[in-house]
Design a protein around this motif. Structure first.
Motif, PDB file in Angstrom:
ATOM      1  N   LEU A  19       2.820  31.435  95.040  1.00 60.11           N
ATOM      2  CA  LEU A  19       3.061  32.659  94.282  1.00 60.11           C
ATOM      3  C   LEU A  19       3.709  33.712  95.176  1.00 60.11           C
ATOM      4  O   LEU A  19       3.244  33.971  96.282  1.00 60.11           O
ATOM      5  CB  LEU A  19       1.744  33.189  93.726  1.00 60.11           C
ATOM      6  CG  LEU A  19       0.904  32.165  92.938  1.00 60.11           C
ATOM      7  CD1 LEU A  19      -0.400  32.792  92.480  1.00 60.11           C
ATOM      8  CD2 LEU A  19       1.688  31.606  91.762  1.00 60.11           C
ATOM      9  N   TYR A  78       0.192  37.437  86.792  1.00 55.03           N
ATOM     10  CA  TYR A  78       0.695  36.080  86.726  1.00 55.03           C
ATOM     11  C   TYR A  78       0.236  35.430  85.425  1.00 55.03           C
ATOM     12  O   TYR A  78      -0.806  35.786  84.865  1.00 55.03           O
ATOM     13  CB  TYR A  78       0.193  35.252  87.906  1.00 55.03           C
ATOM     14  CG  TYR A  78       0.795  35.651  89.240  1.00 55.03           C
ATOM     15  CD1 TYR A  78       2.038  35.177  89.626  1.00 55.03           C
ATOM     16  CD2 TYR A  78       0.113  36.501  90.112  1.00 55.03           C
ATOM     17  CE1 TYR A  78       2.597  35.535  90.849  1.00 55.03           C
ATOM     18  CE2 TYR A  78       0.663  36.866  91.336  1.00 55.03           C
ATOM     19  CZ  TYR A  78       1.902  36.382  91.688  1.00 55.03           C
ATOM     20  OH  TYR A  78       2.443  36.731  92.885  1.00 55.03           O
ATOM     21  N   GLU A 116       6.207  31.294  86.662  1.00 54.90           N
ATOM     22  CA  GLU A 116       4.844  31.219  87.184  1.00 54.90           C
ATOM     23  C   GLU A 116       4.743  31.858  88.564  1.00 54.90           C
ATOM     24  O   GLU A 116       3.764  32.548  88.856  1.00 54.90           O
ATOM     25  CB  GLU A 116       4.377  29.760  87.243  1.00 54.90           C
ATOM     26  CG  GLU A 116       3.994  29.186  85.897  1.00 54.90           C
ATOM     27  CD  GLU A 116       3.317  27.846  86.028  1.00 54.90           C
ATOM     28  OE1 GLU A 116       2.142  27.722  85.657  1.00 54.90           O
ATOM     29  OE2 GLU A 116       3.971  26.901  86.515  1.00 54.90           O
ATOM     30  N   LYS A 132       6.852  34.086  90.076  1.00 53.46           N
ATOM     31  CA  LYS A 132       7.223  35.506  90.127  1.00 53.46           C
ATOM     32  C   LYS A 132       7.614  35.968  88.727  1.00 53.46           C
ATOM     33  O   LYS A 132       8.783  35.907  88.329  1.00 53.46           O
ATOM     34  CB  LYS A 132       8.377  35.749  91.102  1.00 53.46           C
ATOM     35  CG  LYS A 132       8.636  37.242  91.352  1.00 53.46           C
ATOM     36  CD  LYS A 132       9.653  37.450  92.472  1.00 53.46           C
ATOM     37  CE  LYS A 132       9.860  38.937  92.746  1.00 53.46           C
ATOM     38  NZ  LYS A 132      10.806  39.176  93.874  1.00 53.46           N
TER      39      LYS A 132
END
Length: 536
Positions: free
Chosen positions: A91, A105, A235, A237
């Motif tokens: 992430l 997120y 997912e 960013k």
């Protein structure tokens, strides 16, 4: 175990790097499918007197530094060795303009647990924030079973991590095939994400630009590749605007969109990047700044695969496996188990057939049966004479195949009529031979037929296997073997159904393009896997 999990690494980056093998190994024991990894030194802070949960933990954006870019790549490269069974996603939405709360997120596979590398003192409040920021499940649990460095080391290392902040760009761009998304793709896409602040455009190659790719017939449909890339990006960013589009040349939208200012390349696409910038300058557009991503070594590659992680190696690994699922067909006996083997001219079908025979299969040669279907006194003989006249009878009283060929091969309607008369006769002869093999208690029969799919004989088979080679390789073989011109050979290849059509209808794919031993490996793999599918 859970299908997905979130790994939070809040220790100093030097500590994270040192312990990545341990972290990823532990993760592979707990997750079966997707692993989301969040790297943020200092995230889990010492609780203060504030009642606001968000102030207890450092849920704010971090500056993008060289250290951050390095650790993201390290995670992906290490995952190849320590948790290659998992779909790892690092992430990066929290790297950017510092001091503001980073966006939420949204995982396509909500996490069943969270694994952390530090003690969480306010666990209930921490879980509350995790639900808000990462959308984890209500019954999610925190597992704290990783190494933790001592307080003095943590303070020292965190204070030392002041790497230079990296410049970011408003609109980044990159391109690739992105077939069966692997860590090399993920590193490339992630660079585009973390270096962009507003928009990322991704070109996914399709059409003729993929013609020279190894086993191009096995490349996933472009719609699937576009969807997978979009999911991955949103997912890791969620704050960027993503424009993921098919492209049919090296340029794509790079020569029409003036807002782009940065391009991410791999070692293999440096030349393409230079072409893009040259074209943009010719059109009076700004030159794109660029960065080049090094290729990732494939630690699992075989002698017939590339040293780097690549989609072509992944496609090669599909050869001999069950590529398309088997569909049950009504009216087929369980024994013998019938494999329909097909393939285009000069595709190596006969060679594969001989190898299968040596492994224990019995062969029904439909080409030979085609000759039997013509002999005098057979129903096929009578039908042909009735349809085409006595001109097709030779001096010996049998069908003159050359004369018949002159009639049908220049006329599609006549050829179709010939096939409609003879193919059923061949099928009847094949069924008789299969029955004989059944009476001999044979387990596996190969129905060897170049026109298996065109004649609809695949309905007689439990499975369909096909051999393929690239069109240019088939032309080369025909020229050498049949002493034809390149143009004549090309006409023969193009008169048949395409490799893609065969692949779409086949359960097992084999390719004879490479060394003898590699073809043998494919056949033996296919045969071994078949044994597990045979009715007991």
């Amino acid at each position: 175990m859970s299908s997905s999990g979130l790994l939070i690494l809040s220790q100093p980056l030097s500590h994270v790097t040192r312990n990545l093998p341990h972290y990823l190994t532990e993760l592979s024991k707990l997750v079966t499918k997707t692993a989301y990894i969040h790297v943020q030194p200092g995230l889990i802070a010492t609780p203060c007197s504030s009642k606001d949960p968000s102030e207890l933990f450092n849920f704010i954006q971090e500056p993008l530094t060289l250290d951050v870019r390095r650790i993201v790549k390290d995670v992906y490269v290490s995952s190849v060795k320590f948790c290659q069974n998992l779909d790892v996603k690092v992430l990066v939405g929290h790297f950017g303009k510092p001091g503001i709360k980073y966006p939420k997120y949204c995982f396509f596979d909500p996490c069943g647990f969270v694994l952390v590398d530090s003690e969480v003192r306010e666990e209930e409040k921490f879980i509350e924030l995790l639900k808000e920021q990462f959308g984890i499940k209500d019954d999610c649990k925190i597992l704290q079973q990783l190494f933790e460095c001592d307080t003095e080391e943590k303070k020292l290392k965190l204070d030392d991590e002041t790497s230079e902040v990296i410049q970011q760009y408003g609109h980044t761009v990159l391109g690739g095939t992105f077939d069966r998304l692997h860590v090399g793709h993920k590193i490339l896409l992630t660079e585009g994400c973390i270096l962009g602040t507003s928009e990322l455009t991704v070109g996914v190659t399709d059409g003729q630009v993929n013609d020279k790719k190894t086993l191009r017939e096995l490349i996933e449909p472009v719609e699937e590749r576009v969807a997978v890339v979009k999911q991955f990006l949103t997912e890791i960013k969620p704050s960027l605007d993503y424009n993921v589009v098919p492209i049919y040349d090296v340029y794509g939208p790079t020569i029409t969109d003036q807002s782009m200012n940065f391009i991410v390349l791999s070692d293999e696409t440096r030349k393409g990047g230079a072409m893009v910038n040259e074209k943009r300058q010719d059109l009076g557009m700004n030159k794109l700044d660029e960065c080049v991503i090094e290729l990732v070594e494939d630690l699992q590659h075989s002698e017939y695969e590339e040293n780097k992680v690549s989609s072509s190696s992944l496609r090669k690994r599909l050869l001999g496996t069950l590529y398309n699922p088997i569909k049950e067909k009504d009216g087929l006996n369980t024994t013998p188990y019938i494999i329909g083997l097909t393939g285009g001219i000069a595709s190596g079908k006969s060679s594969v057939c001989k190898r299968l025979e040596l492994l224990g299969a019995k062969i029904v040669d439909c080409d030979k049966l085609g000759h039997k279907a013509y002999i005098k006194g057979s129903p096929g003989f009578d039908k042909l004479v009735k349809e085409f006249g006595e001109q097709v009878i030779g001096e010996n009283g049998e069908i003159d195949r050359k004369q018949l060929g002159k009639i049908v091969f220049g006329d599609k309607d006549c050829l179709q009529k010939l096939n409609s008369l003879i193919w059923p006769e061949i099928a009847n002869l094949a069924e008789q031979q299969i029955l004989e093999f059944k009476n001999d208690n044979c387990d596996v029969v190969i129905l060897d037929a170049a026109v298996l799919l065109e004649a609809n004989w695949d309905q007689m088979c439990h499975e369909v296997w096909t051999t393929i080679v690239p069109q240019q390789e088939a032309i080369k073989r025909i020229v050498e073997r049949n002493n034809l011109t390149g143009e004549q050979a090309e006409q023969r290849v193009k008169s048949q159904i395409s490799n893609s059509d065969r692949v779409n209808k086949a359960n097992v794919i084999l390719c004879t393009l490479w060394e003898y031993d590699y073809t043998q490996q494919q056949v033996e793999k296919a045969w071994q896997l078949l044994q597990d599918r045979l009715p007991k």
